[in-house]
Design a protein around this motif. Structure first.
Motif, PDB file in Angstrom:
ATOM      1  N   ASN B 190       3.143  -8.317  14.800  1.00  0.00           N
ATOM      2  CA  ASN B 190       2.067  -7.388  14.488  1.00  0.00           C
ATOM      3  C   ASN B 190       2.146  -6.938  13.028  1.00  0.00           C
ATOM      4  N   ARG B 192       0.051  -5.307  11.285  1.00  0.00           N
ATOM      5  CA  ARG B 192      -0.462  -3.961  11.030  1.00  0.00           C
ATOM      6  C   ARG B 192       0.675  -2.939  11.117  1.00  0.00           C
ATOM      7  N   VAL B 193       1.571  -3.153  12.095  1.00  0.00           N
ATOM      8  CA  VAL B 193       2.679  -2.215  12.250  1.00  0.00           C
ATOM      9  C   VAL B 193       3.631  -2.343  11.066  1.00  0.00           C
ATOM     10  N   VAL B 194       3.874  -3.584  10.628  1.00  0.00           N
ATOM     11  CA  VAL B 194       4.768  -3.779   9.491  1.00  0.00           C
ATOM     12  C   VAL B 194       4.206  -3.043   8.277  1.00  0.00           C
ATOM     13  N   ALA B 195       2.898  -3.137   8.064  1.00  0.00           N
ATOM     14  CA  ALA B 195       2.288  -2.430   6.940  1.00  0.00           C
ATOM     15  C   ALA B 195       2.487  -0.929   7.083  1.00  0.00           C
ATOM     16  N   SER B 196       2.400  -0.435   8.319  1.00  0.00           N
ATOM     17  CA  SER B 196       2.541   1.012   8.518  1.00  0.00           C
ATOM     18  C   SER B 196       3.975   1.456   8.263  1.00  0.00           C
ATOM     19  N   LEU B 197       4.896   0.504   8.188  1.00  0.00           N
ATOM     20  CA  LEU B 197       6.291   0.861   7.916  1.00  0.00           C
ATOM     21  C   LEU B 197       6.641   0.638   6.447  1.00  0.00           C
ATOM     22  N   SER B 200       4.500  -4.914   2.833  1.00  0.00           N
ATOM     23  CA  SER B 200       3.230  -5.633   2.829  1.00  0.00           C
ATOM     24  C   SER B 200       3.383  -6.936   3.605  1.00  0.00           C
TER      25      SER B 200
ATOM     26  N   ASN C  82       0.753   0.018   3.466  1.00  0.00           N
ATOM     27  CA  ASN C  82       2.164   0.012   3.070  1.00  0.00           C
ATOM     28  C   ASN C  82       2.413   0.934   1.887  1.00  0.00           C
ATOM     29  N   ASN C  85       2.537   4.461   3.250  1.00  0.00           N
ATOM     30  CA  ASN C  85       3.836   4.734   3.865  1.00  0.00           C
ATOM     31  C   ASN C  85       4.878   4.980   2.787  1.00  0.00           C
ATOM     32  N   PHE C  93       1.082   4.310  16.647  1.00  0.00           N
ATOM     33  CA  PHE C  93      -0.163   3.735  17.141  1.00  0.00           C
ATOM     34  C   PHE C  93      -0.415   4.152  18.579  1.00  0.00           C
TER      35      PHE C  93
END
Lengths: 289, 318, 543
Positions: B190, B192-197, B200, C82, C85, C93
């Motif tokens: 996923n 999208r989750v990596v980006a949220s962490l 990039s 990113n 963050n 999520f």
């Protein structure tokens, strides 16, 4: 000038074939969301089996019809045993259809050998002159068949009830099921149609280009590029994209270098993918004008 | 996270030494090709298995490495080893650049774009006669030599290619177990989750494609020196698909499994040689079966099947 | 409630006049508010209010159409997620999104990798820098798992955790990224009471540690316990912003939740008495998604010629129930009988439709690029198939046959606006017209039971009333209707009977009038009351 016209005609002719293959992609993609990387191989199997039936003594038109039906049925079998078990996993779907293509090529070698095989032209080989250019009668067959099929398919999707059922499955499979439509039956039907389109594409081009077990690869890729140029999922787009690609290829091989024409279509592919991924015409299912 | 064990390496080395004692040139030759093809396959596994991005153009990196290393050595007149390094670096840069272009795409589009890249490179290899010799290829490529010692025969090349292969496995195993490896696996699940962490996902994909390209390029360079002759044939789309098959049989995200996949495909190819062109049917069927019915690779599925049968047998006994 | 009563005055995030439009749909209109240091703010509102959209705007997943998001004086709107963050805002999520193939510990470690800025080069060796970073990440990840109470599960694959623990792991993972502002998207959805109290505990302790927290949540009991302040959105607008006590009693908020439909005398239309013959009978139905229990042991029935309303807040399990009836969700246990037949035995959803049960789904699921007539023609598929078999699908002209025209006319009589626009694409219709078309399309299959999922969603009160009136007409014609509504006020006015669902359980049922008349419904329905179990409140009110 006459060289230009000659190139234009041969480009349009090859482009019609690309368009037909592209329509095959479209038909499956619209209903199942799968891009069938074995689409070109349907064309190859269609041509080679028509040649086989003809050699076995049946009249040409019977051989052609038999071949078209055979490939259509083959496509439905492929859907049932190699595609349906995958579900909606895109990467696995790609790999499985590639595998199917490889199997078809291998089977072709096994059945028909690896030699290129000729097919008689539908109505003679005597070229005639038109506006200072020589044209083979088969060219007219190709134009006629491609144009007829594209118009028929367009009418099928736009005007008929089964066509709308198929579009409904593509637009919203969930809603289609709510209507009581059997998705799996529609998937099978789309493979049947698409197999038949592929076979027709392969058969009408066979008299002017020899067919062998790996002829489908190039056709399949070009058909896909045609779809990308025109807008994936849009049958009209596939037709327009195919013609455009055919003409560009013919021109570039005429005026630049014949060896690079493949590379040129792929530069075009990368260009469209990165700049205008919706293609020229965009999505068929677009709302409003 | 577990550190990598030393046992697989010891077993592999023991097997290789045993193979040398058998004294069979045929087996050595086969083993050399397994080592050389394992590198691009492992590279593809890093990209497809661990990062979840399909590539149908990996043969291109392999070919660019092969032709590039030879051309750089003759054109710049540099040492062949330096040329190999240079070629690998250049291919890495090319892969990185390709990543900018293609990783805005996903799924089918990504597959076709990479396929297109593979075909473009193949066409260039065929068409640039002045540089590559066109379809006739390049002959008389000097074999590897180090400090005046030539590595020409199968047995002489053996330690070099297997050394490279084992290093490749080691680096890849380290990478997938490193913190960066966690992000790679995250991207495959996923993005999208990596980006949220804070990472990039596109940058991760480009980095892995670069590494993957370098693996293929090094293997190509070794291939060129080993075979001594280059033609565009072995670098066509067919080879990209064969790599796909090796990775699928290996179970995608399993480095040692992929080595098994490469060996398996090589052995099957040998066994099918009497069949001539028909071998591709078997490969096609294998590819479909591996991807449709053996999701974790052939070996794992077989093991699971055997375990299941044993359990059933035990149950029916008791 | 958390310990801090005096909010720190320092502003962390300013939402400045944010508007977010998708095509013709405006999800956020001119929303402005600020979040202060170490504050826990809950963002609430009915379904479709724009809460998650706002969260996506702050987290960089969406670029607002206009307006600014300012983090400590610096505008950040439109930066990639990113980057956001890296500047200290982390998010979780709604659908959890744990990496299933990574272990719990690895999931947490993955959250911290980007912040270590470890390059690619050292990663090729198992020792040296990669090892040091690895060990450091593992140590910190263990601390975080300890903090959320997941230490014992560290080596389990992430995908095998129950949802409640996955949510906590999601929080631990985003804490690893070093973010000090946390955006939690429905952390309580699908959790049981024990899991919820663990979650509330973690959120309070995060606040004690100085984190600034924004929670999007439906569960009002949870909101009441963690919030320092509550911001309420409705249909994309900010309608309230204040301390929990003030917001709780704000009439605008209560109306937003219970619906805007006022009594237009529809109740008087409900004259016909329903027969007590059961058409649909749902017995002890449970539905689970992975580890989440969406519906727990529900008994629901619909009599012939009856309108039954299923009301309750978002996430209560209403949609899961109808989807199970329609065949799109496989229930874990229980039976669904329709007209004597077992619906669970049918192979696929299309077979349910052919039995005479038609679902008008949430969001309508029209075919936007086809005309209204074509949409109706597709709705007529089942009838064509029933009456003429395969020939009915292939033969041309059947489109224009009398039976179809007749049914179409019935639909047009019900919704005359559709007749005027019959050659327009369905995608060009307004929300209310689209809902009418969806209902009309369902009726084309000649169903005996109509399942309606949130027909009032996003519609103006006047349109809602119009559509609900039509349902009474249909009922008078003998159709049975199972109506799912968040807008309880409106639904209860036309229904014969009603069930109230909350977090997967039926907490009350009875005649619609008595539930509607219950003065306690607001507090019970919204679940504000954290001391008294809401089920009790309602049961006592109904009985």
């Amino acid at each position: 000038m006459s060289e230009f016209v000659q190139l234009l005609i041969s480009g349009l002719m090859v482009g019609s074939i690309y368009g037909l293959i592209g329509i095959g992609f479209t038909t499956i993609y619209n209903v199942t969301g799968i891009v069938n990387f074995a689409q070109g191989d349907f064309a190859m199997v269609g041509a080679l089996s028509a040649i086989m039936f003809y050699a076995a003594g049946s009249p040409l038109w019977v051989a052609i019809i038999l071949a078209i039906i055979l490939v259509g049925l083959l496509a439905t079998l492929i859907e049932r045993f190699a595609i349906r078990p995958i579900g909606t996993h895109v990467t696995r779907g790609i790999i499985a259809t590639i595998g199917v293509g490889v199997v078809l090529q291998g089977a072709a070698v096994l059945i028909w050998g690896s030699d290129a095989q000729p097919m008689p032209a539908f109505s003679g080989d005597r070229p005639f002159n038109l506006w200072g250019t020589t044209i083979l009668p088969q060219t007219l067959w190709i134009f006629g068949t491609a144009a007829t099929l594209m118009v028929l398919l367009y009418l099928f999707f736009q005007k008929t009830y089964p066509g709308k059922i198929m579009r409904a499955c593509a637009i919203n499979p969930f809603a289609a099921q709510l209507m009581g439509i059997r998705l799996n039956a529609m998937r099978t039907f789309s493979f049947l149609l698409s197999g038949m389109f592929g076979a027709i594409g392969g058969i009408i081009v066979a008299p002017i280009a020899l067919t062998q077990y790996d002829s489908g690869i190039g056709l399949g890729i070009k058909g896909f590029v045609a779809c990308i140029i025109g807008g994936f999922g849009n049958p009209i787009g596939a037709a327009v994209g195919g013609l455009l690609l055919g003409v560009l290829e013919a021109m570039s091989s005429g005026f630049i270098s014949s060896g690079f024409k493949n590379a040129i279509s792929f530069v075009l592919l990368l260009l469209f993918l990165s700049v205008r991924s919706g293609g020229l015409l965009g999505d068929l299912e677009k709302v409003g004008r | 996270m577990k550190q990598q064990g030393i046992w697989p390496y010891l077993l592999l080395v023991a097997g290789l030494i045993g193979l040398q004692f058998s004294g069979s040139n045929y087996l050595t030759n086969l083993a050399n090709f397994v080592a050389i093809q394992a590198l691009p396959a492992i590279g593809l596994s890093l990209l497809m298995g661990y990062t979840g991005q399909i590539s149908l153009g990996h043969a291109a990196f392999y070919g660019l490495g092969a032709y590039g290393s030879v051309l750089l050595a003759t054109l710049l007149g540099v040492n062949m080893w330096l040329a190999m390094v240079l070629a690998a670096v250049l291919v890495g840069i090319a892969a990185w650049a390709l990543g900018w272009l293609v990783f805005r795409l996903e799924g089918h589009y990504l597959a076709m774009a990479t396929l297109g890249f593979g075909i473009i490179v193949h066409v260039i290899l065929v068409e640039m006669h002045d540089w590559t010799g066109g379809p006739n290829g390049m002959t008389g490529i000097e074999p590897m030599n180090l400090f005046g010692h030539e590595f020409y025969s199968d047995k002489q090349v053996f330690p070099i290619v297997w050394g490279a292969c084992i290093l490749g496995i080691f680096f890849a195993e380290s990478l997938v177990r490193s913190p960066v490896g966690l992000l790679m696996r995250g991207v495959s699940e996923n993005g999208r989750v990596v980006a949220s962490l804070g990472a990039s996902p596109d940058r991760m994909k480009r980095l892995v494609l670069m590494v993957s390209g370098i693996y293929a390029a090094v293997a190509g360079a070794l291939y060129a020196r080993y075979v001594g002759y280059l033609s565009p044939g072995p670098f066509d789309v067919g080879f990209s698909i064969k790599l796909l098959l090796m990775v699928a049989i290996g179970g995608f995200a399993q480095i040692w499994g992929v080595l098994f996949g490469v060996a398996f495909v090589a052995l099957v190819s040998e066994l099918l040689k009497p069949l001539g062109g028909y071998d591709i049917i078997v490969f096609g069927v294998l590819l479909v079966v591996a991807v449709v019915y053996c999701r974790d690779g052939l070996l794992q599925t077989l093991f699971a099947g055997v375990r299941g049968t044993l359990r059933l047998a035990r149950k029916s006994v008791s | 409630m958390t310990a801090q009563t005096v909010p720190a005055p320092k502003r962390v995030i300013d939402i400045e006049a944010v508007t977010m439009a998708f095509g013709g749909l405006t999800a956020l209109r001119d929303v402005s508010f600020s979040i202060f240091e170490n504050e826990t703010v809950s963002l609430i509102g009915p379904n479709g209010a724009g809460k998650t959209t706002l969260l996506n705007v702050i987290a960089g997943n969406l670029r607002p159409s206009s307006g600014r998001v300012v983090l400590r004086g610096e505008p950040i709107q439109g930066l990639p997620p990113n980057e956001i963050n890296a500047r200290g805002i982390g998010r979780t999520f709604q659908s959890v999104e744990i990496f299933a193939t990574l272990t719990v510990l690895e999931n947490a470690m993955a959250g911290g990798v980007a912040a270590t800025a470890i390059g690619l080069a050292p990663s090729f060796l198992p020792w040296g820098k990669a090892r040091r970073v690895q060990n450091d990440l593992a140590r910190r990840a263990r601390e975080m798992l300890d903090f959320v109470g997941l230490s014992a599960a560290a080596d389990m694959p992430g995908g095998t955790l129950p949802t409640g623990q996955q949510r906590l792991l999601g929080i631990a993972r985003v804490m690893m990224s070093g973010a000090r502002v946390l955006l939690l998207d429905e952390p309580g959805a699908g959790l049981n009471e024990t899991e919820k109290s663990a979650l509330i505990n973690v959120i309070s302790r995060l606040s004690d540690k100085g984190y600034t927290i924004i929670v999007v949540e439906h569960d009002m009991a949870l909101v009441a316990q963690v919030s320092d302040r509550i911001v309420v959105l409705d249909q994309g607008r900010l309608i309230a912003d204040g301390l929990p006590d003030a917001v709780k009693h704000d009439p605008v908020v209560i109306q937003a939740y219970l619906g805007r439909s006022h009594d237009h005398g529809v109740a008087r239309l409900r004259t016909q008495v329903a027969r007590s013959e059961k058409l649909l009978e749902i017995d002890r139905l449970s539905i689970r998604y992975g580890g989440v229990t969406a519906l727990d042991n529900a008994n629901v029935h619909v009599n012939k010629g009856e309108i039954v309303a299923l009301v309750g807040p978002n996430g209560a399990g209403k949609s899961s129930l109808v989807k199970a009836v329609a065949g799109f969700v496989k229930p874990a246990t229980g039976t669904i009988r329709y007209d004597g037949a077992d619906l669970r035995a049918l192979r696929s959803p299309d077979a349910v439709t052919r039995k005479g049960v038609s679902l008008v789904p949430e969001g309508r699921a029209l075919f936007p690029s086809l005309t209204i007539t074509d949409n109706l023609a597709l709705g007529y598929y089942t009838e064509r198939f029933r009456n003429w078999g395969l020939r009915g699908l292939i033969a041309p002209g059947l489109n224009r046959n009398d039976a179809f025209e007749e049914r179409k006319e019935i639909a047009f009589r019900l919704f005359p606006i559709l007749k005027e626009r019959q050659q327009q694409q369905a995608g060009m219709l307004s929300g209310g017209q689209a809902q009418m078309l969806a209902i009309a399309r369902s009726l084309m299959s000649n169903p005996r039971l109509l399942l309606l999922d949130e027909p009032s969603l996003g519609l103006a009160p006047k349109v809602i009333d119009e559509i609900l009136h039509k349902l009474l007409e249909l009922r008078a014609g003998g159709l049975s209707i199972l109506l799912i509504e968040q807008n309880a006020q409106a639904a209860l006015q036309i229904a014969d009977r009603a069930y109230v669902l909350s977090t997967g359980r039926i907490v009350a049922d009875g005649a619609a009038d008595s539930i509607l008349a219950d003065p306690n419904i607001a507090s019970a329905y919204l679940g504000w009351d954290e001391n008294k179990p809401q089920a009790e409140t309602l049961r006592s009110a109904v009985s």
